[in-house]
Design a protein around this motif. Sequence first.
Motif, short mmCIF file in Angstrom:
data_model
loop_
_atom_site.label_atom_id
_atom_site.label_comp_id
_atom_site.label_asym_id
_atom_site.label_seq_id
_atom_site.Cartn_x
_atom_site.Cartn_y
_atom_site.Cartn_z
N ILE A 222 25.00 95.26 124.29
CA ILE A 222 25.30 94.76 122.69
C ILE A 222 26.77 95.84 122.34
O ILE A 222 27.03 96.99 122.92
N LEU A 223 28.29 95.25 122.48
CA LEU A 223 29.46 95.94 122.26
C LEU A 223 29.18 96.50 120.87
O LEU A 223 28.94 96.40 120.34
N LEU A 224 29.57 98.14 121.44
CA LEU A 224 29.81 98.81 120.51
C LEU A 224 31.33 99.51 120.49
O LEU A 224 31.79 100.27 121.12
N GLU A 225 32.09 98.29 119.58
CA GLU A 225 33.91 99.32 118.84
C GLU A 225 34.24 100.06 117.84
O GLU A 225 33.32 99.86 116.97
N GLY B 279 38.18 101.14 127.82
CA GLY B 279 38.50 102.33 127.63
C GLY B 279 37.02 103.19 126.34
O GLY B 279 36.37 103.75 126.34
N GLU B 280 37.50 102.23 125.04
CA GLU B 280 37.05 102.53 124.58
C GLU B 280 35.77 101.86 124.01
O GLU B 280 34.79 102.31 122.94
N THR B 281 35.80 100.65 124.61
CA THR B 281 34.37 100.01 124.09
C THR B 281 32.90 100.35 124.84
O THR B 281 33.05 100.66 126.21
N SER B 282 32.00 100.75 124.12
CA SER B 282 30.84 100.62 124.55
C SER B 282 29.89 99.83 124.53
O SER B 282 29.97 99.66 124.11
N VAL B 283 28.42 99.60 125.44
CA VAL B 283 27.97 99.35 125.57
C VAL B 283 26.22 99.69 125.11
O VAL B 283 26.53 101.05 125.57
N LEU C 152 19.49 102.09 125.76
CA LEU C 152 20.09 102.87 125.97
C LEU C 152 21.37 102.55 125.39
O LEU C 152 22.05 102.10 125.16
N VAL C 153 22.08 104.16 125.19
CA VAL C 153 22.71 104.29 124.05
C VAL C 153 23.73 105.12 124.22
O VAL C 153 23.61 106.29 124.43
N ASP C 154 25.33 103.79 124.50
CA ASP C 154 26.27 105.34 124.91
C ASP C 154 27.31 105.66 123.01
O ASP C 154 27.97 104.62 123.36
N CYS C 155 27.84 106.42 122.72
CA CYS C 155 28.35 106.31 121.11
C CYS C 155 28.82 107.82 121.88
O CYS C 155 28.89 108.95 121.45
N PRO C 156 30.31 107.60 121.89
CA PRO C 156 31.04 108.76 122.65
C PRO C 156 31.78 109.64 121.60
O PRO C 156 31.82 110.55 121.84
N HIS D 184 31.98 105.20 116.94
CA HIS D 184 31.44 104.67 117.32
C HIS D 184 29.85 104.52 116.68
O HIS D 184 29.11 103.46 116.43
N ALA D 185 29.93 105.44 115.96
CA ALA D 185 28.52 106.14 115.59
C ALA D 185 27.97 105.17 113.82
O ALA D 185 27.08 104.49 113.70
#
Length: 947
Positions: A271-274, A288-292, A356-360, A364-365
């Motif tokens: 699931i893309l997180l932009e 580089g900003e897109t997280s998953v 597995l969550v990656d919010c830099p 993103h959060a």
Amino acid sequence: MLTSMPHHHNLTLLGFSPLKSSPFALFLRPFSLYPILASSPPPPSSRRPPRTAGYRRGEPSPPPSRFPPRRKWSSFEEEKSSSRQRKGMSSSSDSFEFNKRRAEGKDKIDKPKKSLRRNTRTLNPTNTIAYVQILGTGMDTQDTSPSVLLFFDKQRFIFNAGEGLQRFCTEHKIKLSKVDHIFLSRVCSETAGGLPGLLLTLAGIGEDGLSVNVWGPSDLKYLVDAMRSFIPRAAMVHTRSFGPSDEIGSSKAKDDPFVLVDDEVVKISAILLEPPSRPSEESGSKPGETSVVYVCELPEINGKFDPAKAMALGLRAGPKYGKLQSGQSVKSDFKDITVHPSDVMGPSVPGPVVLLVDCPTESHAEELLSIPSLNRYYSTDDGDNKFVNCIIHLSPASVTNSPSYQSWMKRFHSAQHILAGHETKNMEFPILKASSRITARLNYLCPQFFPAPGFWSPQHPTDLTSPDSFSKCFGSSLGENVSAENLLKFTLRPHGNLGIDRSCIPSQLTSTRVIDELLSEIPEITSKTEEVKRLWNGPHNNNNNKMMVEEPWLNESTVPSCLENIKRDDMEIVLLGTGSSQPSRYRNVSAVYIDLFSRGSLLLDCGEGTLGQLKRRYGLRGADEAVRNLRCIWISHIHADHHTGLARILARRRELLKEEAHEPVIVVGPRPLKSFLDAYQRLEDLDMEFLDCRNTTSTSWASLETITTSPEKKTEGSLFSKGSPMQSIYKRPSSPLNDSASALPYLKKLKKVLGEMGLEELISFPVVHCPQAFGVVLKAAERENMAGDKIPGWNTVYSGDTRPCPQMVEASKGATVLIHEATFEDALVEEAVAKNHSTTKEAIDVGSSAGAYRIVLTHFSQRYPKIPVIDESDMHNTCVGFDMMSINMADLHVLPKIVPYFKNLFRNVVVDDDDGDEGECEEEESDGGADGLMMMSGNKVSRFFRN
């Protein structure tokens, strides 16, 4: 083995005319390379006798019958010479021997092409064992994102591949060769810095090689484009990106997740997180900003079969029982009814679900709260949604503690939360225990050259030292938040063991424990430590007389004039990586940090994990300051073990200085490196300026004035002029020459930066290893002593990777310090020739012939896990390099004197001849410009030593 030939054809091949007109004729006569570099190795029958320690003492001269006087042409040498010529190797008695095809970059076409097909494994749907596990990459130094292993009986998945992943897995015997898929939660140096080395490693395993599917958001294509400059295309055939503009997302509804893997074992969705675009920005996220967010769903477990119910329904034992268990309905044997699986099976158990969550960032959060495709996983009163058993949070603590993120976490009522983001307490204990143990021992023996590591701070938080605090912080029941630990597991199968498993977490390592072990193992080390302290009292100290009699060559008192009254804040050499090919338990790959203190700093080569090594040496804050102070980074050649840590260093420097006015760092390297950096900068701003090594040769510096006064004259270094023999060896024909005129602004800037750092020269010179391989000379400016007299500046030379060659000797003439590669022991000279590396004696002889004051050996084959095999009689002006070794210019006079003490510290080292070649016997055979990066199985290195 060197052979004698009547002509100087090898020098001609390298762009040198015969001696009478060669620019090196003057130094070749007084410093004849024949007696220095042409020593013959022992015959095969007597080569590499069994040994029980890394050092061997000098032995009396062998009888003439065993080592006869060298003849110009023996039948054995003729046979070897013919064989080498067939392999493209060159030999000359007055020059040196090297692999010409390798130097020209033509050796790749001699190797069979690998299909690199992915192995198909027989899957086990029942999966008796399944778990997720934290791989602690970056957890102690916080330089990369931790990796996560999803383990099944026949499949392995890894999420994120930051720098140091291979080294960590080697130490803990995690077999990366079993990995089927690698998933990136973001595409940047923090999460993917270890991916290039890992791909090269996997491509080199076995006869056909292995390849994995590499998954990432659309930004992955930028990383793939960058890696193509030094990784063979075959190693990246299975890199696949997903997103609205990619093939995988072309037929998908906007809010649906991307299904990447869906088999009888697991279903993995992305699931893309932009982050939302700001009003001033264009729509869409930047590279580089897109997280998953990855969702891993295991299939449900069927309920237990009840034979009693089956018999009651008229079924006899037999094949029909199996059909019912597989979900098929059957006809009763004794009754006129149809028996359905639900009639004889107990209730099914839902399959575990892991997120597995990656919010830099907090942006993103905030976006995480509004993703509709996650709604099916939230806890609800009606119980219709899927139950999430475990959530691994890769987000940093600053994000997980934010109100929006906390609000999102509360939507999962009973899930086990594992916080794997960076926290201060992750720094308490080192993750790479083997290398940390060696560093602590060396620090105890000689703290002057081996300062205390930065991660062993005197202050250790007490909340993690008592059993009560552990039970409080690390509960095993679901629904709690736990901090990730190194190798922490969450068991998914068998279902009865569902939950946290700490059985694999290694015991904590402290400096006190290491020293207690050392004193127990080598009780006399305390007296040796006292002797080392007395070395700084001067060579004529009475306390040293006994040692001086035993080792008369240590009584050297002549010190170069450049070291007269030198201060400790003048210059220090810090060896961050002293191994070759790939990171190992004990040695990281090449990197040398030149600390000029208040005037700035430089890096000579920057292998994978260099940032982590800086943090281990200086601590978190100290390493950040070291990165801030970097003014120039010099890269010797494009092999992966010399430059794949560069992007992480540059990204960290950009991050540290983003709020300050500053100049971009200057990167000096071979032209192929620019292709990598240019492609990578589309993904992540590196805030640097590039200068080709060829524009920093002595000829190019000399032509700077000419170009400035006469712009129409575009002067190229004579060694690289179009059509010259040197051009074919040191550049690919497809790469256009970078003329000096276009590089003039950067060359001027470099000259200005060098002046500000107190350096007079930075001169690159070609060496013999691969196309466009270089060494470098750093010369300090003159200074004045107390009386006002001029004192010449010190001169430091770094070889990069090379065979012994005239250019190396010429550049090293009168060097204060020569840092020279010594990949192989003396008995392996033929391997050294084949791979264009140097043996230990060859490296020492180059420095001695050039009159270098001190020689530091580095770039050792990983077959020598702790200490290389060296004849101690050659060490009168030489020292063996170790990771984290810090050599201050004020201490150079003492440097060789500590060598005898290493044999006490490493007296229990055992090198296994049978396994000794495993680490590098195939070095660089994986092609693609990597210096081998051959995969060592997790237990190979451990056979080389005895703890």
